[in-house]
Write an enzyme that holds these catalytic residues in place. Structure first.
Site, PDB file in Angstrom:
ATOM      1  CB  THR A 162       0.171 -17.203  -7.617  1.00 12.88           C
ATOM      2  OG1 THR A 162      -1.016 -17.032  -8.398  1.00 12.88           O
ATOM      3  CG2 THR A 162       0.356 -18.670  -7.302  1.00 12.88           C
ATOM      4  CG  ASP A 193       2.037  -7.646  -6.489  1.00 14.14           C
ATOM      5  OD1 ASP A 193       2.906  -8.390  -7.006  1.00 14.14           O
ATOM      6  OD2 ASP A 193       2.125  -6.411  -6.380  1.00 14.14           O
ATOM      7  CG  HIS A 232      -1.663  -2.699   5.739  1.00 15.26           C
ATOM      8  ND1 HIS A 232      -2.213  -2.094   4.638  1.00 15.26           N
ATOM      9  CD2 HIS A 232      -0.531  -2.010   6.019  1.00 15.26           C
ATOM     10  CE1 HIS A 232      -1.442  -1.096   4.271  1.00 15.26           C
ATOM     11  NE2 HIS A 232      -0.420  -1.007   5.081  1.00 15.26           N
ATOM     12  CE  LYS A 236       1.862   0.753   8.336  1.00 18.06           C
ATOM     13  NZ  LYS A 236       3.208   0.300   7.963  1.00 18.06           N
ATOM     14  CG  HIS A 268      -4.518   2.915   5.657  1.00 21.33           C
ATOM     15  ND1 HIS A 268      -5.023   1.656   5.863  1.00 21.33           N
ATOM     16  CD2 HIS A 268      -3.906   2.873   4.456  1.00 21.33           C
ATOM     17  CE1 HIS A 268      -4.718   0.892   4.817  1.00 21.33           C
ATOM     18  NE2 HIS A 268      -4.046   1.615   3.950  1.00 21.33           N
ATOM     19  NE  ARG A 318       4.181  18.007  15.364  1.00 26.09           N
ATOM     20  CZ  ARG A 318       4.624  19.093  14.740  1.00 26.09           C
ATOM     21  NH1 ARG A 318       3.971  19.575  13.695  1.00 26.09           N
ATOM     22  NH2 ARG A 318       5.718  19.695  15.127  1.00 26.09           N
TER      23      ARG A 318
END
Ligand SMILES: *[C@@H]1O[C@H](CO)[C@@H](O)[C@H](O)[C@H]1NC(C)=O
Ligand SMILES: *[C@@H]1O[C@H](CO)[C@@H](O)[C@H](O)[C@H]1NC(C)=O
Ligand SMILES: *[C@@H]1O[C@H](CO)[C@@H](O)[C@H](O)[C@H]1NC(C)=O
Ligand SMILES: *[C@@H]1O[C@H](CO)[C@@H](O)[C@H](O)[C@H]1NC(C)=O
Ligand SMILES: *[C@@H]1O[C@H](CO)[C@@H](O)[C@H](O)[C@H]1NC(C)=O
Length: 792
Positions: A39, A41, A209, A213, A272, A375
């Site tokens: 339960t 977030d 995560h 993507k 990341h 980039r």
């Protein structure tokens, strides 16, 4: 109570195709999904939606499911909240309203909340699963535990899962974990080994995560699909710079208790952005589905990343951050947090392919826009005299656009003056109708744009991978630890740096602009807001101090480790420049071991004007092992220093410990050989600079207590034996050391404090404490002691 569910399932399967699928249900088996923290977030925002999507996609595949939300709250208190969360899930666009309603209804019926607190609770869960399997005659396929809880609870839950919920053999167990995976290298190692006692490596799925993507997971396939264009230009001759950027407009409000302990580097850069960097620079695996090959190629990049020091980083903090910290952590008015909310770091991959290519990693909160991209900017040698607007004059770049920003959707953009990319993935399409926007200095019409046909949520993608047992897009233990090896020293050195304060949003103006100079990174302008901080001495700008004094009646320099190493590096450079001015050459003798490594890094990273071309590097001592072994002193000097500087090969002088395929054999005369070389190349056999360390027993170079260091006469190079470890060494003798113009003895770390204290009291005694006999006849001796060694 489960009968209606089964009935519905059968009905649905029958709808899907033909009756055979009901048989498949048995064959493919039952999967139990447990979200611990069900339960919370993350579960509310992404996970249940992801698992609902999995269910919707898999329901006709022959699998059956049950879903459990677990938490510390008793079921009667949590049930309502739990089902409210589940009711909020939504179907994909292509699902009809009617079918969506059916799917949601089923999903809700298959789900229940359970209190998961004690061992008993976990045992009851297993009992429940087994009863269900038995009652419904289902075969089990697997159990998936998603730990959506604070990291400190991982080890405990993993242990409970292992002791109470491990399925019988033949049934898979998968346990999913979210960052943070530790706070630094040591804590990451501790966590990894704790988890390792309860779970096998292939049972663990560490989520980043970002790897879910769509554009991030497309980087390697894109590089492979387009290798005929990329191979010739994906290197230092063509790449000007790589930028990996995640800008946010939000602040950290509400998350401060977590955020203040981590900061932006641990929150975003260590995971990341580092992952994206490796995907851009690693060799794409021959087989894209082979997670093992991908991991090995990735680890090779980690092994070749230059160490990150303070001069490769800048940090900032938005102005209101401290107020938020005081509020959320109940701190007093004078409390100051030095946690960065903005950071930019310059990394370098030290390989023939990428040598010298700056890789900028940047992230921050309260910036002007929300955008994530990588980039790759290529050099453009074309100089346009009149036709500035034609496409070949413009920047040549590939943008991996993760999302948001002016473009708003994920896409890969290749500027038209590079090449037209190949597009073979049926899930992707070329976008030819362009909005009137610019992406990183080019109008969209100047790019070839490819985007996924359907945008997918990262968590849903990763959940599908976990279900399929595909490990490519997860962080293995080795990958994780390699990343912490890179980041931990930087985090340590930034711990006493105060971030530049920025107001937040568009008003930041050019305050955070950066300058890349050599291998260093700095803010490009000096508009610094100085915060005077009297409470925490370590943070103040005047904390920089180098103390000079006497030790054993010789000169002594003392400072915190970082400043000490900086001072020593500067002193060596001064000596080098003076020697080269005078005689055109600088002879430096260095020790191996771990103490000088920080010094070597400093020389590599900050002393670009060091006259390496005119420097000869000699060894103070060497172990009798092949030079390629990891405990060879030369190997360490090579890996941390020589490999990174432009020094001619013929200026490098390893000790000849291996001759005729034998190690340090007296008759082979290796020591004489080195002595001869020294006498013929070094004027008066006097090194300009000798760098020494001290062992716990008072040995220096490889001159050990009781080893007749005093009776070696005029020999300059000798074979010696360590009494503790009866292994032979080759070493400069006291007589060689004492002929030097300058001798430095570097001692660092708390562990050496007792030794430093003892040595300060004893008389010169070459046989008991060889280091005390280091007394250059015509030169100078300086002890470099860091505060920890000096003061304990
Ligand atoms: C799991 O628990 C069992 C004992 O219940 C233990 O023998 C085993 O080493 C644990 N770890 C793994 C990875 O199975
Ligand atoms: C690629 O790797 C996957 C996973 O290891 C394997 O199943 C597949 O057979 C491999 N393909 C080739 C062509 O080697
Ligand atoms: C701060 O104080 C408030 C009220 O005294 C309390 O409810 C809250 O739990 C405290 N927070 C922390 C992080 O100590
Ligand atoms: C060698 O050293 C001596 C004494 O220090 C000095 O006078 C002489 O110029 C040096 N020779 C060279 C070639 O540097
Ligand atoms: C010290 O210098 C003197 C003269 O400058 C020289 O004769 C002597 O050999 C030197 N000693 C050493 C150990 O270099």
């Amino acid at each position: 109570m489960f009968a209606p569910v089964l009935l519905l399932l059968v009905t649905l399967c029958a709808q899907g195709a033909n009756g055979e699928e009901t048989l498949e249900t048995k064959r493919h088996g039952h999967v139990s999904v447990v979200i611990v923290g069900g339960t919370g977030d993350l579960a509310r925002k992404y996970l249940w939606q992801g698992f609902f999507q999995l269910y919707a996609n898999q329901v006709s595949s022959g699998h059956s499911f049950s879903f459990y939300g677990g938490g510390l709250t008793p079921a009667d208190k949590a049930n309502l909240v739990f089902f409210e969360i589940l009711k909020a899930v939504s179907c994909a666009k292509d699902v009809s309203e009617q079918r969506c309603a059916v799917l949601k209804e089923q999903f809700l019926r298959l789900a229940q909340y359970r209190q998961l607190k004690t061992d008993e609770d976990y045992k009851d869960l297993t009992k429940h699963i087994e009863q269900k399997l038995q009652q419904e005659g289902l075969e089990e396929a697997g159990r998936l535990f998603y730990l959506s809880v604070p990291a400190f609870a991982y080890a405990d839950i993993a242990e409970k899962v292992n002791s109470s919920c491990r399925p019988s053999s033949g049934v898979w167990l998968r346990v999913v974990l979210e960052k943070p995976f530790g706070h630094d290298l040591v804590s990451a190692q501790v966590l990894a080994s704790q988890l390792g006692t309860s779970l096998k490596d292939d049972e663990m799925y560490r989520i980043d995560h970002y790897l879910g993507k769509q554009v991030v997971s497309k980087i390697l396939p894109f590089r492979k699909e387009n290798e005929k264009f990329l191979d010739p230009i994906w290197n230092k001759h063509h790449i000007e710079r790589v930028e990996i950027v995640l800008k946010e407009t939000l602040d950290a409000k509400g998350r401060i208790p977590f955020y203040d302990q981590y900061g932006v580097i641990r929150d975003v850069l260590q995971n990341h952005l580092t992952e994206v960097m490796t995907l851009l620079t690693m060799r794409p695996p021959k087989n894209l589905s082979s997670s093992e090959e991908a991991l090995q190629n990735k680890l090779k990049i980690f092994a070749h990343l230059l160490p990150l020091g303070k001069h490769q980083a800048v940090v900032g903090q938005y102005q209101n951050y401290n107020k938020e910290v005081r509020n959320e952590l109940n701190k007093t008015q004078d409390y100051l947090s030095s946690t960065p909310t903005f950071a930019a770091v310059l990394a370098h991959v030290d390989t023939a392919q990428y040598d010298g290519v700056p890789i900028l990693l940047l992230s921050g909160k309260m910036l002007d826009e929300r955008v994530g991209y990588a980039r790759v900017l290529f050099k453009n040698e074309v100089f346009c005299v009149q036709s500035h607007h034609s496409v070949h004059c413009k920047p040549r770049q590939i943008i991996f656009h993760f999302g948001h920003g002016s473009l708003q959707y994920p896409a890969i953009l290749v500027s038209k003056n590079l090449f037209k990319p190949v597009q073979t993935d049926p899930q992707w399409k070329e976008v030819t109708e362009h909005k009137d926007v610019s992406v990183l200095d080019l109008p969209l019409s100047d790019y070839y744009v490819h985007a996924p046909k359907v945008q997918k949520e990262a968590y849903a993608e990763l959940i599908a991978h976990i279900f399929a047992g595909r490990k490519n897009n997860f962080i293995s233990s080795e990958n994780l630890l390699a990343s912490w090896v890179l980041w931990t020293p930087l985090l340590d050195s930034l711990a006493v740096t105060f971030p530049r304060i920025y107001p937040g949003g568009a008003v930041n103006g050019n305050l955070l602009d950066l300058r890349v100079k050599g291998k260093g990174l700095s803010y490009s302008n000096e508009g610094v807001v100085i915060i005077k901080n009297d409470n925490r001495g370590g943070l103040s700008a005047d904390g920089y101090q180098v103390m000079q004094g006497k030790y054993r009646s010789a000169d002594m320099v003392s400072a915190w480790a970082e400043e000490l190493v900086e001072k020593l590096a500067a002193d060596i450079q001064d000596a080098a420049e003076a020697a080269v001015r005078e005689g055109g050459v600088f002879h430096l003798a260095v020790s191996g071991g771990s103490t000088p490594v920080a010094l070597f890094h400093k020389l590599v990273l900050d002393h670009f004007s060091f006259p390496w071309r005119d420097t000869h590097v000699w060894m103070v001592d060497e172990r009798c092992v092949p030079l390629t072994e990891s405990d060879s002193n030369f190997r360490s000097v090579h890996d941390h220093l020589l490999h990174h500087v432009k020094i001619p090969y013929y200026n490098i002088h390893p000790m000849p410990v291996q001759l005729h395929q034998r190690l340090c054999v007296e008759e082979d005369g290796g020591a004489d050989l080195y002595e001869k070389e020294l006498r013929s190349l070094v004027n008066g056999s006097s090194f300009h600079f000798v760098l020494l360390g001290v062992g716990y027993d008072g040995h220096t170079a490889s001159l050990f207590p009781g080893g007749q260091a005093a009776s070696q006469g005029e020999s300059l190079v000798v074979l010696t034996e360590s009494p503790a470890k009866p292994h032979q060494r080759m070493s400069l003798s006291l007589s060689a050391i004492n002929r030097a113009h300058k001798v430095a003895i570097l001692v660092m770390g708390k562990g050496k404090h007792a030794l430093v204290t003892q040595m300060s009291r004893v008389k010169d005694d070459p046989n008991k404490y060889p280091v005390t006999a280091v007394r250059p006849k015509n030169g100078s001796l300086v002890w470099y002691l860091d505060y920890e060694a000096l003061l304990g």
